[in-house]
Design an enzyme around this catalytic site. Structure first.
Site, PDB file in Angstrom:
ATOM      1  N   SER A   1     -15.723  -4.343 -13.128  1.00  0.00           N
ATOM      2  CA  SER A   1     -15.808  -5.735 -13.612  1.00  0.00           C
ATOM      3  C   SER A   1     -17.040  -6.595 -13.238  1.00  0.00           C
ATOM      4  CB  SER A   1     -14.708  -6.667 -13.371  1.00  0.00           C
ATOM      5  OG  SER A   1     -14.644  -6.703 -11.905  1.00  0.00           O
TER       6      SER A   1
ATOM      7  N   CYS B   1      -0.151   6.518  14.727  1.00  0.00           N
ATOM      8  CA  CYS B   1      -1.054   7.493  14.919  1.00  0.00           C
ATOM      9  C   CYS B   1      -0.614   8.733  15.615  1.00  0.00           C
ATOM     10  CB  CYS B   1      -2.276   7.165  15.465  1.00  0.00           C
ATOM     11  SG  CYS B   1      -2.422   6.796  17.103  1.00  0.00           S
TER      12      CYS B   1
ATOM     13  N   ASN C   1     -17.812   0.315 -20.036  1.00  0.00           N
ATOM     14  CA  ASN C   1     -16.919  -0.608 -19.612  1.00  0.00           C
ATOM     15  C   ASN C   1     -15.910  -0.953 -20.901  1.00  0.00           C
ATOM     16  OD1 ASN C   1     -15.837  -1.629 -17.157  1.00  0.00           O
ATOM     17  ND2 ASN C   1     -15.918  -3.532 -18.223  1.00  0.00           N
TER      18      ASN C   1
ATOM     19  N   HIS D   1     -14.772   1.675  -0.669  1.00  0.00           N
ATOM     20  CA  HIS D   1     -13.567   0.933  -0.542  1.00  0.00           C
ATOM     21  C   HIS D   1     -12.480   1.700   0.513  1.00  0.00           C
ATOM     22  CE1 HIS D   1     -15.478  -2.116  -3.617  1.00  0.00           C
ATOM     23  NE2 HIS D   1     -16.076  -2.171  -2.201  1.00  0.00           N
TER      24      HIS D   1
ATOM     25  N   TYR E   1       0.911  -1.408  -0.084  1.00  0.00           N
ATOM     26  CA  TYR E   1      -0.005  -0.068   0.111  1.00  0.00           C
ATOM     27  C   TYR E   1       1.013   1.125   0.107  1.00  0.00           C
ATOM     28  CZ  TYR E   1      -4.399  -2.477  -0.113  1.00  0.00           C
ATOM     29  OH  TYR E   1      -5.283  -3.379  -0.255  1.00  0.00           O
TER      30      TYR E   1
ATOM     31  N   ASP F   1      -7.844   5.566  -5.169  1.00  0.00           N
ATOM     32  CA  ASP F   1      -7.294   6.525  -5.661  1.00  0.00           C
ATOM     33  C   ASP F   1      -7.854   8.009  -5.265  1.00  0.00           C
ATOM     34  OD1 ASP F   1      -8.332   7.310  -7.989  1.00  0.00           O
ATOM     35  OD2 ASP F   1      -7.759   5.626  -8.915  1.00  0.00           O
TER      36      ASP F   1
HETATM   37  P1  NAD Z   1     -11.601  -4.450 -11.613  1.00  0.00           P
HETATM   38  O1  NAD Z   1     -10.045  -4.598 -11.896  1.00  0.00           O
HETATM   39  O2  NAD Z   1     -12.261  -5.844 -11.088  1.00  0.00           O
HETATM   40  O3  NAD Z   1     -12.157  -4.348 -13.188  1.00  0.00           O
HETATM   41  C1  NAD Z   1     -11.996  -3.237 -14.034  1.00  0.00           C
HETATM   42  C2  NAD Z   1     -12.995  -3.108 -15.042  1.00  0.00           C
HETATM   43  O4  NAD Z   1     -12.447  -2.121 -15.950  1.00  0.00           O
HETATM   44  C3  NAD Z   1     -12.684  -4.323 -16.192  1.00  0.00           C
HETATM   45  O5  NAD Z   1     -14.218  -4.805 -16.307  1.00  0.00           O
HETATM   46  C4  NAD Z   1     -12.144  -3.733 -17.503  1.00  0.00           C
HETATM   47  O6  NAD Z   1     -12.523  -4.454 -18.553  1.00  0.00           O
HETATM   48  C5  NAD Z   1     -12.564  -2.281 -17.234  1.00  0.00           C
HETATM   49  N1  NAD Z   1     -11.509  -1.354 -17.864  1.00  0.00           N
HETATM   50  C6  NAD Z   1     -10.194  -1.560 -17.906  1.00  0.00           C
HETATM   51  N2  NAD Z   1      -9.775  -0.473 -18.786  1.00  0.00           N
HETATM   52  C7  NAD Z   1     -10.695   0.338 -18.813  1.00  0.00           C
HETATM   53  C8  NAD Z   1     -10.873   1.605 -19.485  1.00  0.00           C
HETATM   54  N3  NAD Z   1      -9.800   2.303 -20.078  1.00  0.00           N
HETATM   55  N4  NAD Z   1     -12.336   2.160 -19.532  1.00  0.00           N
HETATM   56  C9  NAD Z   1     -13.199   1.470 -19.256  1.00  0.00           C
HETATM   57  N5  NAD Z   1     -13.080   0.229 -18.507  1.00  0.00           N
HETATM   58  C10 NAD Z   1     -12.013  -0.263 -18.428  1.00  0.00           C
HETATM   59  O7  NAD Z   1     -12.400  -3.455 -10.899  1.00  0.00           O
HETATM   60  P2  NAD Z   1     -13.284  -3.146  -9.949  1.00  0.00           P
HETATM   61  O8  NAD Z   1     -14.666  -3.629 -10.576  1.00  0.00           O
HETATM   62  O9  NAD Z   1     -13.216  -1.701  -9.558  1.00  0.00           O
HETATM   63  O10 NAD Z   1     -13.119  -4.042  -8.669  1.00  0.00           O
HETATM   64  C11 NAD Z   1     -11.892  -4.055  -8.008  1.00  0.00           C
HETATM   65  C12 NAD Z   1     -11.498  -3.621  -6.696  1.00  0.00           C
HETATM   66  O11 NAD Z   1     -10.180  -3.439  -6.696  1.00  0.00           O
HETATM   67  C13 NAD Z   1     -12.209  -2.501  -6.024  1.00  0.00           C
HETATM   68  O12 NAD Z   1     -12.545  -2.701  -4.857  1.00  0.00           O
HETATM   69  C14 NAD Z   1     -11.266  -1.507  -6.211  1.00  0.00           C
HETATM   70  O13 NAD Z   1     -11.345  -0.914  -4.578  1.00  0.00           O
HETATM   71  C15 NAD Z   1      -9.738  -1.952  -6.022  1.00  0.00           C
HETATM   72  N6  NAD Z   1      -8.894  -1.415  -7.042  1.00  0.00           N
HETATM   73  C16 NAD Z   1      -8.836  -0.033  -6.911  1.00  0.00           C
HETATM   74  C17 NAD Z   1      -7.924   0.766  -8.031  1.00  0.00           C
HETATM   75  C18 NAD Z   1      -7.856   2.181  -7.754  1.00  0.00           C
HETATM   76  O14 NAD Z   1      -8.170   2.794  -6.993  1.00  0.00           O
HETATM   77  N7  NAD Z   1      -7.602   2.848  -9.048  1.00  0.00           N
HETATM   78  C19 NAD Z   1      -7.094  -0.108  -8.534  1.00  0.00           C
HETATM   79  C20 NAD Z   1      -7.093  -1.686  -8.541  1.00  0.00           C
HETATM   80  C21 NAD Z   1      -8.005  -2.355  -7.832  1.00  0.00           C
END
Ligand code: NAD
Length: 237
Positions: free
Chosen positions: A182, A140, A206, A110, A58, A95
């Site tokens: 996803s 802390c 998506n 989340h 992290y 983020d």
């Molecule tokens: P996921 O990674 O499971 O799915 C991402 C989805 O986005 C996929 O279906 C993919 O096809 C789609 N995708 C990829 N590139 C794209 C684009 N340019 N435009 C549109 N769609 C696109 O993500 P999720 O459903 O958010 O679940 C993942 C979990 O992981 C969440 O709980 C989240 O907190 C965490 N996570 C967060 C981050 C972040 O904060 N940026 C990054 C990775 C994981």
């Protein structure tokens, strides 16, 4: 389709909206998040059994925030917010790219990378100074005897944040729009069913068809940064 002034819009974003900013999703990489299995870095038992690995993972994600920028999809949502009377932005992302793209009142269901949480008092505090981004554990500032802090993240198996506010907003919206998710992570993936049962129009943007694509009235496949700005313009027309 034009979104009427006076209508209520709820957006749910996932990791896909930040992909074009250079932040990895995990479903796109064989279920690995930056080469780690979710069980090893994003569960309470991972933190208990290997806090060193989880903390470094992290801290790397937190340092990365300083190197990435919002993309046109984040900016498009800030524009949509300006054009709609009742607007709620819920994100699964940890983020800060929505805020930096100009959105206000973002609901982080989340958790957030910018903040850290005291393991004893459960209070969170923003810790993004240079000395907060190193690999050693941090303590802390809220307790008389400082306690170790953990990432302020909802791990798998933990309860998402702000659920009451989220269900209230989804239950009264006219449009429920999901971007870059996803459809595998619940309860977020089930919110479209709540929206449907309350009579909202449900829209998905998506890169590919997600697990719950059958639940949407309208689907736009493509990269969010490329297609969302035009979609937002058409919604505000
Ligand atoms: P996921 O990674 O499971 O799915 C991402 C989805 O986005 C996929 O279906 C993919 O096809 C789609 N995708 C990829 N590139 C794209 C684009 N340019 N435009 C549109 N769609 C696109 O993500 P999720 O459903 O958010 O679940 C993942 C979990 O992981 C969440 O709980 C989240 O907190 C965490 N996570 C967060 C981050 C972040 O904060 N940026 C990054 C990775 C994981």
């Amino acid at each position: 389709m034009a979104i009427m002034l006076g209508s209520s819009v709820v957006i749910l974003t996932g990791a896909g909206i930040s992909a074009e900013s250079g932040v990895s999703t995990f479903r796109d990489n064989d279920g690995l998040w930056e080469n780690h299995r979710i069980e090893d870095v994003a569960t309470p038992s991972a933190w208990e059994n290997n806090p060193d690995l989880v903390w470094k993972f992290y801290q790397t994600r937190r340092r990365q925030l300083l190197q990435v920028e919002p993309n046109p999809a984040h900016f498009a949502l800030a524009k949509l917010e300006q054009g709609v009377d009742d607007f709620t932005l819920i994100t699964q992302n940890v983020d800060d790219l929505h805020e930096r793209g100009g959105s206000s009142n973002v609901i982080h269901m989340h958790g957030r990378l910018r903040t850290l949480r005291c393991e004893v008092s459960k209070k969170f505090e923003e810790r993004m100074e240079e000395e907060d981004l190193q690999n050693h554990f941090l303590f802390c500032t809220c307790c008389a005897e400082p306690n170790r802090v953990r990432p302020d993240i909802v791990w798998f198996g933990e309860m998402p944040m702000h659920l009451e506010e989220i269900y209230e907003a989804v239950g009264r919206c006219d449009y429920f729009i999901v971007i870059g998710s996803s459809g595998h992570v619940y309860p977020a993936a089930g919110l479209v069913n709540v929206a449907n049962s309350c009579g909202a129009k449900t829209i998905l943007v998506n890169f590919e068809n997600p697990a719950n694509s059958f639940a949407f009235d309208e689907i736009h496949l493509g990269k969010a940064g490329e297609i969302l700005p035009d979609l937002v313009n058409s919604w505000l027309d």
